[in-house]
Enzyme design. Sequence first.
Site, PDB file in Angstrom:
ATOM      1  N   LYS A 159       0.873  -1.187   0.000  1.00  0.00           N
ATOM      2  CA  LYS A 159       0.000   0.000   0.000  1.00  0.00           C
ATOM      3  C   LYS A 159       0.904   1.229   0.000  1.00  0.00           C
ATOM      4  O   LYS A 159       1.974   1.216   0.615  1.00  0.00           O
ATOM      5  CB  LYS A 159      -0.895  -0.010   1.260  1.00  0.00           C
ATOM      6  CG  LYS A 159      -1.814  -1.226   1.364  1.00  0.00           C
ATOM      7  CD  LYS A 159      -3.021  -1.110   0.463  1.00  0.00           C
ATOM      8  CE  LYS A 159      -3.918  -2.312   0.607  1.00  0.00           C
ATOM      9  NZ  LYS A 159      -5.147  -2.240  -0.165  1.00  0.00           N
ATOM     10  N   LYS A 185       0.912  -9.932  -2.509  1.00  0.00           N
ATOM     11  CA  LYS A 185      -0.265  -9.931  -3.384  1.00  0.00           C
ATOM     12  C   LYS A 185      -0.387  -8.569  -4.041  1.00  0.00           C
ATOM     13  O   LYS A 185      -0.292  -7.536  -3.400  1.00  0.00           O
ATOM     14  CB  LYS A 185      -1.522 -10.212  -2.549  1.00  0.00           C
ATOM     15  CG  LYS A 185      -2.828 -10.036  -3.308  1.00  0.00           C
ATOM     16  CD  LYS A 185      -4.029 -10.195  -2.364  1.00  0.00           C
ATOM     17  CE  LYS A 185      -5.309  -9.775  -3.059  1.00  0.00           C
ATOM     18  NZ  LYS A 185      -5.306  -8.316  -3.362  1.00  0.00           N
ATOM     19  N   HIS A 277      -9.610 -12.597  -6.749  1.00  0.00           N
ATOM     20  CA  HIS A 277     -10.092 -11.379  -6.088  1.00  0.00           C
ATOM     21  C   HIS A 277     -11.503 -11.125  -6.599  1.00  0.00           C
ATOM     22  O   HIS A 277     -11.786 -11.380  -7.767  1.00  0.00           O
ATOM     23  CB  HIS A 277      -9.174 -10.194  -6.407  1.00  0.00           C
ATOM     24  CG  HIS A 277      -9.382  -9.036  -5.485  1.00  0.00           C
ATOM     25  ND1 HIS A 277     -10.521  -8.272  -5.506  1.00  0.00           N
ATOM     26  CD2 HIS A 277      -8.603  -8.524  -4.499  1.00  0.00           C
ATOM     27  CE1 HIS A 277     -10.439  -7.326  -4.562  1.00  0.00           C
ATOM     28  NE2 HIS A 277      -9.295  -7.469  -3.939  1.00  0.00           N
TER      29      HIS A 277
HETATM   30  C1  CAP Z   1      -7.555  -5.031   1.465  1.00  0.00           C
HETATM   31  C2  CAP Z   1      -7.756  -4.891  -0.024  1.00  0.00           C
HETATM   32  C3  CAP Z   1      -8.649  -5.946  -0.604  1.00  0.00           C
HETATM   33  C4  CAP Z   1      -9.958  -6.109   0.094  1.00  0.00           C
HETATM   34  C5  CAP Z   1     -10.974  -6.734  -0.847  1.00  0.00           C
HETATM   35  C6  CAP Z   1      -8.317  -3.508  -0.377  1.00  0.00           C
HETATM   36  O1  CAP Z   1      -6.657  -4.047   1.867  1.00  0.00           O
HETATM   37  O2  CAP Z   1      -6.521  -4.997  -0.693  1.00  0.00           O
HETATM   38  O3  CAP Z   1      -8.858  -5.583  -1.964  1.00  0.00           O
HETATM   39  O4  CAP Z   1      -9.767  -6.980   1.163  1.00  0.00           O
HETATM   40  O5  CAP Z   1     -12.156  -6.981  -0.117  1.00  0.00           O
HETATM   41  O6  CAP Z   1      -7.940  -3.070  -1.465  1.00  0.00           O
HETATM   42  O7  CAP Z   1      -9.119  -3.026   0.386  1.00  0.00           O
HETATM   43  P1  CAP Z   1      -6.509  -3.768   3.442  1.00  0.00           P
HETATM   44  P2  CAP Z   1     -12.672  -8.493   0.075  1.00  0.00           P
HETATM   45  O8  CAP Z   1      -5.954  -5.033   4.035  1.00  0.00           O
HETATM   46  O9  CAP Z   1      -5.570  -2.602   3.542  1.00  0.00           O
HETATM   47  O10 CAP Z   1      -7.871  -3.441   3.958  1.00  0.00           O
HETATM   48  O11 CAP Z   1     -11.514  -9.244   0.656  1.00  0.00           O
HETATM   49  O12 CAP Z   1     -13.850  -8.343   0.995  1.00  0.00           O
HETATM   50  O13 CAP Z   1     -13.046  -8.999  -1.287  1.00  0.00           O
HETATM   51 MG    MG Z   2      -7.283  -4.504  -2.585  1.00  0.00          MG
END
Ligand code: CAP
Ligand code: MG
Length: 423
Positions: A159, A185, A277
């Site tokens: 991030k 990832k 995803h």
């Molecule tokens: C999580 C994440 C994932 C979400 C997707 C984001 O980041 O990379 O894409 O988990 O949601 O972009 O928000 P964080 P889900 O760990 O910083 O929150 O898993 O519900 O499909």
């Molecule tokens: Mg994400």
Amino acid sequence: MAGITYEDFIDLSYEPADSDLVCAFRIAPAEGMDVADAASRVASESSNGTWAALPTGEGFTDMGATAFAIDDGEVAAGETTEIRVAYPAGLFEPGSMPQILSCIAGNILGMKAVDSIRLLDCEWPEGLATSFMGPQFGSDVREEIFGVSDRPILATVPKPKVGLSTERHAQVGYEAWTGGVDLLKDDENLTDQDFNPFHDRLVESLAQRDRAEDETGEPKSYLINVTAGTNEMLERVDQVAAEGCEYVMVDVITCGWAAVQAVRERCEELGLAIHAHRAMHAAFDRLPHHGVSMRVLAQIARLVGVDQLHTGTAGLGKLANEDTVGINAWLRDDLYGLSDVLPVASGGLHPGLVPDLLDATGTNVCVQAGGGIHGHPDGTHEGAKALRAAVEAYAEGISLESKADESPALATAIDKWGTETPR
Ligand code: CAP
Ligand code: MG
């Protein structure tokens, strides 16, 4: 000459054949439409009927569906009830998820006979289910790729989710891998952009992966996002195999199920695992009374053959969640011998949430934390150590607080985030 009319599509005495696909829908009949009328129209429009009575006779094979169960025969305006519809196997093209969805999740989602309709669940007959490849590895990825059987495998997304250079991305990977994470990832919207081109990122990240494996003595891998047009995606899958990676990541909803089927076939040839995803799933599953449930999306993903699938955090994370526990159970249940799927818990997770999360999901999962690692006050490496310590504490049956006594990184994470869910 016999014709087919709506009345032909409802029979509350019908007993589905073992070979039928049975679908459960939640419907809100339109004004002036009673439940039986709405149910017959759902069965008709999703199989072989339409609004007009039609001639049949010579050269016609009846592929009509049957609405055979209605929970509440009468509902007040705007209220909903559940119905079940049985579809004859011959209606479907074996092995074609697009064609099946054009029936059971096609025109009916927009028909005026209902104010809303949600495909809740499917009971897949053996013939149709086994016409798909199913997962190549499923939850065996934990053991087969990482040699892990007693704890979740851990993943992290660099991030900010996009914008890092290739070098910085790979360096973050090295810091996370050496801190104790198993999987780096890509984020769902990182694919092949000028600031971080796909092939460069693949090569650079795997070079750091090799370094991290040498240093830790632990297998590490990389979920590189191959999402693109189908032909380009297959090119990228080939590149991933050529560079010696074990996985590809696909945004399965935005790519479409036919494309995922093509990737699955290529991954079978190359022995690559698929991380799914689900970005855009909320367009289908967030509204309680309309769309397609995450349970059905998960069923589709398993049949088409992903190995890992995001299924939510059982309400602990930052995103609205559906029935994570029920969906995970279905992904593990026997399905005519098809492999299971490893659930991925992700979205707003950090070390302080691990005990409650694993109480809900068990440890045969993948736990992903992006902000919950890179937002650690002491940086990515310490953030990864904190998450790994939290997961090890759970496997050892000790509290986070006790583990924090031997893990300063975990102690710092708990000081910063506690055990609260971020919003
Ligand atoms: C999580 C994440 C994932 C979400 C997707 C984001 O980041 O990379 O894409 O988990 O949601 O972009 O928000 P964080 P889900 O760990 O910083 O929150 O898993 O519900 O499909
Ligand atoms: Mg994400």
